[in-house]
Write an enzyme that holds these catalytic residues in place. Structure first.
Site, mmCIF file in Angstrom:
data_model
loop_
_atom_site.group_PDB
_atom_site.id
_atom_site.type_symbol
_atom_site.label_atom_id
_atom_site.label_comp_id
_atom_site.label_asym_id
_atom_site.label_seq_id
_atom_site.Cartn_x
_atom_site.Cartn_y
_atom_site.Cartn_z
ATOM 1 N N ASP A 195 0.831 -1.200 0.000
ATOM 2 C CA ASP A 195 0.000 0.000 0.000
ATOM 3 C C ASP A 195 0.866 1.250 0.000
ATOM 4 O O ASP A 195 1.842 1.343 0.752
ATOM 5 C CB ASP A 195 -0.905 0.024 1.236
ATOM 6 C CG ASP A 195 -1.698 1.323 1.302
ATOM 7 O OD1 ASP A 195 -2.614 1.501 0.475
ATOM 8 O OD2 ASP A 195 -1.373 2.182 2.152
ATOM 9 N N TYR B 231 2.464 10.213 0.602
ATOM 10 C CA TYR B 231 3.638 9.720 1.292
ATOM 11 C C TYR B 231 4.909 10.224 0.605
ATOM 12 O O TYR B 231 5.422 9.624 -0.331
ATOM 13 C CB TYR B 231 3.639 8.193 1.334
ATOM 14 C CG TYR B 231 2.404 7.570 1.962
ATOM 15 C CD1 TYR B 231 1.587 8.289 2.832
ATOM 16 C CD2 TYR B 231 2.054 6.253 1.682
ATOM 17 C CE1 TYR B 231 0.464 7.709 3.403
ATOM 18 C CE2 TYR B 231 0.937 5.665 2.259
ATOM 19 C CZ TYR B 231 0.142 6.400 3.115
ATOM 20 O OH TYR B 231 -0.977 5.819 3.672
ATOM 21 N N LYS C 245 -3.964 5.844 -3.526
ATOM 22 C CA LYS C 245 -5.070 6.654 -3.023
ATOM 23 C C LYS C 245 -5.300 7.889 -3.886
ATOM 24 O O LYS C 245 -4.406 8.319 -4.634
ATOM 25 C CB LYS C 245 -4.788 7.049 -1.581
ATOM 26 C CG LYS C 245 -4.518 5.826 -0.696
ATOM 27 C CD LYS C 245 -4.210 6.182 0.716
ATOM 28 C CE LYS C 245 -3.887 4.936 1.531
ATOM 29 N NZ LYS C 245 -2.543 4.406 1.215
ATOM 30 N N GLY D 234 2.685 4.223 17.027
ATOM 31 C CA GLY D 234 3.912 3.921 17.752
ATOM 32 C C GLY D 234 3.733 3.518 19.189
ATOM 33 O O GLY D 234 4.566 2.798 19.747
ATOM 34 N N ILE D 235 2.654 3.946 19.846
ATOM 35 C CA ILE D 235 2.517 3.681 21.276
ATOM 36 C C ILE D 235 2.462 2.186 21.575
ATOM 37 O O ILE D 235 2.959 1.735 22.611
ATOM 38 C CB ILE D 235 1.278 4.415 21.835
ATOM 39 C CG1 ILE D 235 1.295 4.395 23.365
ATOM 40 C CG2 ILE D 235 -0.025 3.844 21.278
ATOM 41 C CD1 ILE D 235 0.265 5.311 24.007
ATOM 42 N N ALA E 59 3.974 -0.045 19.750
ATOM 43 C CA ALA E 59 5.259 -0.628 19.367
ATOM 44 C C ALA E 59 6.296 -0.381 20.452
ATOM 45 O O ALA E 59 7.047 -1.278 20.844
ATOM 46 C CB ALA E 59 5.733 -0.058 18.039
#
Length: 338
Positions: free
Chosen positions: A53, A58, A84, A238-239, A241
């Site tokens: 994806d 990005y 997208k 991230g929290i 991870a």
């Protein structure tokens, strides 16, 4: 043409239900060298990954360029690729090198454009950057109220009246396979599904070990309607991870984590420690138990991160761990875990 409503996101060739997400390889928060980006893509391909994806957003097309470099020489049936629409890139020699959380981006600026003409241009531009002739999935990107504020009613009307019909036309022309939304918001999915057909969702962050907001209404509706989900944001930016009991500053939803989410994550971490379960393993495996979810899409900035996601998906997790989370009110009773 195959019935796109019957699509499923393919697992890796060894059965691992993992796709590669393209935001980190667009230089999200920090730069990734071209060599390192291609190493991540090569590692994913070597491991049999079949779902990829990306998006114009990005890195202002940088991620799409990198994915195309790795994928375009492969047999086209070897992979499923999504990108997208909703943002169109304009060349700008004076563009800032850091935009929208991305660094060392390509020399473009972005403008929102959900119009019929903008949607067609977005798909065609993405295909040129990728060097490919079709997208397997085209998502309408970030069409939610939190993103657009007071303009959201107009955006939603345009998505329903122009964006989605244009994507269906491109589907009939063979440039697009499945059609869906790529969002991190539950309500916009419900609003669109109330008035239109979708084939798929890339839903980021709203069905995770920490955030269960998609569970009550959206996921059952997707099962009923045959809308398949690729689940992004399993780590909630991230929290899930890093956890919160160490020294890392926890991030949730692309920003510093509010205290309520920090406290909830700490409680989950303590249950993980009691049962010998890595937090990352629980985060990646939890959403896959729901019948609406085909794969989790994990971003990786280096090969070690990709391989860690693979290892965490294979980590055994005892049923007692999930029950402990339920007993402490950290998982809803109705959330499937096997």
């Amino acid at each position: 043409m195959p019935n796109q409503r019957a699509m499923r996101f393919p697992a890796c060739t060894d059965g691992a239900r993992l796709g590669l997400g393209g935001a980190p390889l667009g230089n999200l928060f920090r730069a990734v060298t071209e060599a390192d980006a291609q190493s991540v893509l090569a590692a994913a391909l070597a491991d049999g990954c079949r779902s990829f994806d990306t998006a114009p957003h990005y890195g202002n097309g940088l991620s799409e360029q990198r994915f195309g470099q790795a994928l375009r020489a492969l047999p086209r049936e070897r992979f499923v690729l999504s990108s997208k629409v909703g943002r169109v890139l304009r060349p700008d020699a004076g563009a800032a090198r850091a935009q929208n959380g991305y660094v060392d981006v390509l020399p473009f600026t972005q403008r929102w454009d959900y119009s019929a003409a903008g949607t067609r241009r977005s798909v065609e531009d993405s295909l040129q950057r990728l060097g490919l002739a079709r997208l397997d999935v085209a998502y309408v990107h970030d069409c939610d109220a939190a993103t657009h504020g007071d303009a959201h009613p107009q955006v939603l009307a345009q998505v329903l009246g122009e964006t989605l019909p244009t994507l269906r036309a491109l589907q009939r022309e063979g440039l697009v396979g499945a059609v869906g939304l790529g969002v991190n918001d539950v309500q916009v999915c419900l609003d669109v599904l109330a008035q239109a057909e979708l084939d798929a969702l890339l839903l980021a962050g709203r069905y995770s070990l920490l955030d269960h907001s998609a569970l009550a209404a959206l996921l059952p509706l997707c099962v009923q309607r045959g809308v398949r989900i690729a689940l992004g944001g399993a780590f909630n930016s991230g929290i899930l991870a890093t956890g919160v009991l160490g020294s890392a500053e926890p991030r949730f939803n692309y920003a510093r984590a509010p205290q309520a989410w920090v406290d909830r994550t700490a409680a989950i971490e303590r249950v993980c420690a009691e049962h010998g379960v890595p937090l990352r393993a629980a985060a990646l495996q939890f959403p896959l138990a729901h019948p609406a979810v085909d794969i989790v899409v994990a971003g990786a900035q280096d090969v070690a991160q990709w391989r860690d996601s693979r290892a965490m998906l294979a980590q055994p997790i005892p049923a007692a761990f999930w029950q402990a989370l339920r007993d402490q009110g950290l998982l809803p009773a109705e959330a499937p875990t096997s």
